[in-house]
Design a protein around this motif. Structure first.
Motif, PDB file in Angstrom:
ATOM      1  N   VAL A 133       0.836  -1.202   0.000  1.00 55.46           N
ATOM      2  CA  VAL A 133       0.000   0.000   0.000  1.00 55.46           C
ATOM      3  C   VAL A 133       0.869   1.250   0.000  1.00 55.46           C
ATOM      4  O   VAL A 133       0.583   2.235  -0.702  1.00 55.46           O
ATOM      5  CB  VAL A 133      -0.957   0.002   1.202  1.00 55.46           C
ATOM      6  CG1 VAL A 133      -1.673   1.345   1.331  1.00 55.46           C
ATOM      7  CG2 VAL A 133      -1.986  -1.114   1.061  1.00 55.46           C
ATOM      8  N   ALA A 134       1.946   1.244   0.782  1.00 53.99           N
ATOM      9  CA  ALA A 134       2.840   2.401   0.829  1.00 53.99           C
ATOM     10  C   ALA A 134       3.476   2.661  -0.537  1.00 53.99           C
ATOM     11  O   ALA A 134       3.596   3.816  -0.974  1.00 53.99           O
ATOM     12  CB  ALA A 134       3.915   2.185   1.888  1.00 53.99           C
ATOM     13  N   LEU A 135       3.901   1.600  -1.215  1.00 53.23           N
ATOM     14  CA  LEU A 135       4.485   1.756  -2.544  1.00 53.23           C
ATOM     15  C   LEU A 135       3.474   2.320  -3.539  1.00 53.23           C
ATOM     16  O   LEU A 135       3.791   3.232  -4.314  1.00 53.23           O
ATOM     17  CB  LEU A 135       5.020   0.411  -3.039  1.00 53.23           C
ATOM     18  CG  LEU A 135       6.243  -0.146  -2.305  1.00 53.23           C
ATOM     19  CD1 LEU A 135       6.531  -1.576  -2.769  1.00 53.23           C
ATOM     20  CD2 LEU A 135       7.466   0.743  -2.532  1.00 53.23           C
ATOM     21  N   LEU A 136       2.270   1.791  -3.512  1.00 57.55           N
ATOM     22  CA  LEU A 136       1.238   2.290  -4.417  1.00 57.55           C
ATOM     23  C   LEU A 136       0.889   3.739  -4.114  1.00 57.55           C
ATOM     24  O   LEU A 136       0.699   4.560  -5.017  1.00 57.55           O
ATOM     25  CB  LEU A 136      -0.012   1.413  -4.312  1.00 57.55           C
ATOM     26  CG  LEU A 136       0.132  -0.028  -4.824  1.00 57.55           C
ATOM     27  CD1 LEU A 136      -1.136  -0.824  -4.539  1.00 57.55           C
ATOM     28  CD2 LEU A 136       0.419  -0.033  -6.332  1.00 57.55           C
ATOM     29  N   ALA A 137       0.808   4.074  -2.831  1.00 59.18           N
ATOM     30  CA  ALA A 137       0.482   5.442  -2.443  1.00 59.18           C
ATOM     31  C   ALA A 137       1.594   6.408  -2.850  1.00 59.18           C
ATOM     32  O   ALA A 137       1.321   7.512  -3.333  1.00 59.18           O
ATOM     33  CB  ALA A 137       0.248   5.509  -0.938  1.00 59.18           C
ATOM     34  N   GLY A 138       2.847   6.008  -2.654  1.00 57.02           N
ATOM     35  CA  GLY A 138       3.952   6.862  -3.054  1.00 57.02           C
ATOM     36  C   GLY A 138       3.969   7.104  -4.555  1.00 57.02           C
ATOM     37  O   GLY A 138       4.208   8.224  -5.017  1.00 57.02           O
ATOM     38  N   ALA A 139       3.697   6.055  -5.331  1.00 54.72           N
ATOM     39  CA  ALA A 139       3.659   6.203  -6.790  1.00 54.72           C
ATOM     40  C   ALA A 139       2.511   7.114  -7.216  1.00 54.72           C
ATOM     41  O   ALA A 139       2.690   8.011  -8.050  1.00 54.72           O
ATOM     42  CB  ALA A 139       3.515   4.825  -7.439  1.00 54.72           C
ATOM     43  N   ALA A 140       1.336   6.893  -6.632  1.00 53.12           N
ATOM     44  CA  ALA A 140       0.179   7.725  -6.980  1.00 53.12           C
ATOM     45  C   ALA A 140       0.405   9.169  -6.572  1.00 53.12           C
ATOM     46  O   ALA A 140       0.047  10.103  -7.304  1.00 53.12           O
ATOM     47  CB  ALA A 140      -1.076   7.174  -6.306  1.00 53.12           C
ATOM     48  N   GLY A 141       0.996   9.376  -5.408  1.00 52.67           N
ATOM     49  CA  GLY A 141       1.242  10.734  -4.947  1.00 52.67           C
ATOM     50  C   GLY A 141       2.193  11.491  -5.848  1.00 52.67           C
ATOM     51  O   GLY A 141       1.962  12.662  -6.177  1.00 52.67           O
ATOM     52  N   THR A 162       0.682   6.402   8.201  1.00 50.55           N
ATOM     53  CA  THR A 162       1.841   7.040   8.815  1.00 50.55           C
ATOM     54  C   THR A 162       1.453   7.738  10.117  1.00 50.55           C
ATOM     55  O   THR A 162       1.894   7.351  11.201  1.00 50.55           O
ATOM     56  CB  THR A 162       2.478   8.038   7.840  1.00 50.55           C
ATOM     57  OG1 THR A 162       1.443   8.857   7.265  1.00 50.55           O
ATOM     58  CG2 THR A 162       3.205   7.315   6.726  1.00 50.55           C
ATOM     59  N   VAL A 163       0.629   8.765  10.011  1.00 50.35           N
ATOM     60  CA  VAL A 163       0.204   9.508  11.206  1.00 50.35           C
ATOM     61  C   VAL A 163      -0.576   8.616  12.180  1.00 50.35           C
ATOM     62  O   VAL A 163      -0.315   8.661  13.393  1.00 50.35           O
ATOM     63  CB  VAL A 163      -0.620  10.746  10.804  1.00 50.35           C
ATOM     64  CG1 VAL A 163      -1.343  11.335  12.007  1.00 50.35           C
ATOM     65  CG2 VAL A 163       0.290  11.796  10.178  1.00 50.35           C
ATOM     66  N   LEU A 165       4.952   2.601  10.945  1.00 46.91           N
ATOM     67  CA  LEU A 165       5.330   3.945  10.522  1.00 46.91           C
ATOM     68  C   LEU A 165       6.570   3.912   9.637  1.00 46.91           C
ATOM     69  O   LEU A 165       6.612   4.546   8.569  1.00 46.91           O
ATOM     70  CB  LEU A 165       5.578   4.816  11.755  1.00 46.91           C
ATOM     71  CG  LEU A 165       6.151   6.217  11.522  1.00 46.91           C
ATOM     72  CD1 LEU A 165       5.196   7.054  10.685  1.00 46.91           C
ATOM     73  CD2 LEU A 165       6.437   6.904  12.857  1.00 46.91           C
ATOM     74  N   ALA A 166       7.583   3.168  10.059  1.00 43.62           N
ATOM     75  CA  ALA A 166       8.825   3.090   9.292  1.00 43.62           C
ATOM     76  C   ALA A 166       8.600   2.479   7.914  1.00 43.62           C
ATOM     77  O   ALA A 166       9.121   2.984   6.902  1.00 43.62           O
ATOM     78  CB  ALA A 166       9.865   2.280  10.065  1.00 43.62           C
ATOM     79  N   ILE A 213       6.821   4.858   0.750  1.00 46.91           N
ATOM     80  CA  ILE A 213       6.390   6.051   0.015  1.00 46.91           C
ATOM     81  C   ILE A 213       7.570   6.698  -0.694  1.00 46.91           C
ATOM     82  O   ILE A 213       7.494   7.044  -1.877  1.00 46.91           O
ATOM     83  CB  ILE A 213       5.713   7.050   0.973  1.00 46.91           C
ATOM     84  CG1 ILE A 213       4.362   6.506   1.431  1.00 46.91           C
ATOM     85  CG2 ILE A 213       5.525   8.406   0.294  1.00 46.91           C
ATOM     86  CD1 ILE A 213       3.703   7.346   2.516  1.00 46.91           C
ATOM     87  N   VAL A 214       8.685   6.866   0.020  1.00 41.09           N
ATOM     88  CA  VAL A 214       9.856   7.523  -0.570  1.00 41.09           C
ATOM     89  C   VAL A 214      10.425   6.697  -1.722  1.00 41.09           C
ATOM     90  O   VAL A 214      10.764   7.251  -2.777  1.00 41.09           O
ATOM     91  CB  VAL A 214      10.926   7.771   0.508  1.00 41.09           C
ATOM     92  CG1 VAL A 214      12.225   8.247  -0.140  1.00 41.09           C
ATOM     93  CG2 VAL A 214      10.432   8.802   1.512  1.00 41.09           C
TER      94      VAL A 214
END
Length: 317
Positions: A225-233, A254-255, A280-281, A287-288
């Motif tokens: 999910v983090a990878l997909l969100a980072g790409a979409a963002g 994250t938050v 969180l990590a 995302i990055v």
């Protein structure tokens, strides 16, 4: 389209006009001789198709107008003009796919600053997450996701890595590195006060399963999910489709993970606190990494289309 306003020394006005006249994606050219007061010079205005803006800005910077004059740019929401329609049709590519690198660097640089506003949003978001945790309210958790400002500096890290802007990377890393711990510290203090005031019960929190347990349950899908969100963002930032960012905000934990970790630590549930910190990590790194890969791919595309790098390093924000 984008609106450009250029203040240039009079001896370079013809060169500026030549750049804009030669660009098929530029239109609505205006010259105001001697209108510039500070800095002094002529004022040239034009509307440029988004897909042509990066090349135009590069040529204007080659004339050193960013040092000896000024170049400002803003987005045009509506342009009722046949000339504008023709300019957009003549410009190569599609505006939604175009990356205006100066705009991206400036925008990410501004959003990566550690200031009172950024920290205030971070604290409020973590406090909202804590309320969602102790009340077992997924809706409040989603609200915390939307309020959290962390995607700005995470995107800035990606921009800095791709463009080798280490000053931008340092600034964004500082915002994240200070912002999250400080917000978690404030949230921990508020949680301790809430427990002493009887707002929630330690036994209830540490008891049976809750609807918000997904916040600390780290696993393979957390990274996916983090990878997909980072790409979409990053796609949203580089294509000016900012509405998609809302979906990014409410897809990563994250938050909420930061808020959950603070509450769990105060209540002595160290397993959940550590799991939330791991969540969180994973989200931050995912995302990055995804944002950097997407931006690197788009950067390679733009370089191959322009025949190589021809831009100067720009000041972030």
């Amino acid at each position: 389209m984008l609106h450009l306003r250029i203040v240039c020394p009079p001896e370079r006005t013809e060169a500026v006009l030549g750049v804009l006249r030669a660009e098929q994606g530029a239109t609505h050219l205006v010259l105001l001789p001697g209108a510039g007061l500070d800095p002094a010079g002529d004022v040239v205005e034009a509307d440029v198709a988004r897909e042509a803006a990066d090349d135009v800005l590069a040529q204007l910077c080659a004339l050193r107008l960013d040092h000896d004059g000024a170049i400002t740019m803003e987005t045009i929401d509506t342009a009722l003009s046949d000339a504008a329609d023709r300019a957009e049709a003549r410009a190569p590519g599609d505006g939604a796919d175009a990356v205006v690198w100066d705009e991206l660097i400036s925008r990410s640089g501004e959003e990566s600053r550690l200031n009172v506003t950024f920290q205030s949003f971070m604290v409020i978001a973590c406090l909202l997450a804590a309320v969602g945790v102790v009340t077992d309210s997924p809706v409040t958790i989603v609200g915390a996701m939307v309020v959290g400002p962390e995607f700005g500096p995470l995107a800035a890290v990606a921009v800095g890595l791709v463009r080798r802007r280490w000053d931008l990377v340092r600034r964004a890393a500082l915002a994240v590195g200070v912002g999250f711990p400080l917000a978690m510290l404030v949230t921990a203090g508020a949680s301790a006060l809430g427990e002493m005031g009887g707002l929630f019960d330690r036994e209830v929190f540490n008891g049976a399963k809750h609807q918000v347990d997904f916040v600390y349950q780290v696993g393979p899908f957390s990274l996916i999910v983090a990878l997909l969100a980072g790409a979409a963002g990053m796609l949203a930032l580089t294509s000016a489709k900012s509405a998609a960012l809302v979906g990014v905000f409410i897809s990563v934990t994250t938050v909420p993970a930061a808020g959950y970790a603070a509450v769990a630590a105060v209540l002595g549930n160290w397993d959940k606190a550590l799991s939330s910190t791991a969540q969180l990590a994973v989200n931050l790194v995912g995302i990055v990494v995804a944002a950097t890969l997407v931006l690197w791919f788009r950067y390679r595309q733009s370089r191959s289309g322009q025949g190589g790098e021809h831009r100067r390093p720009l000041a972030a924000g």
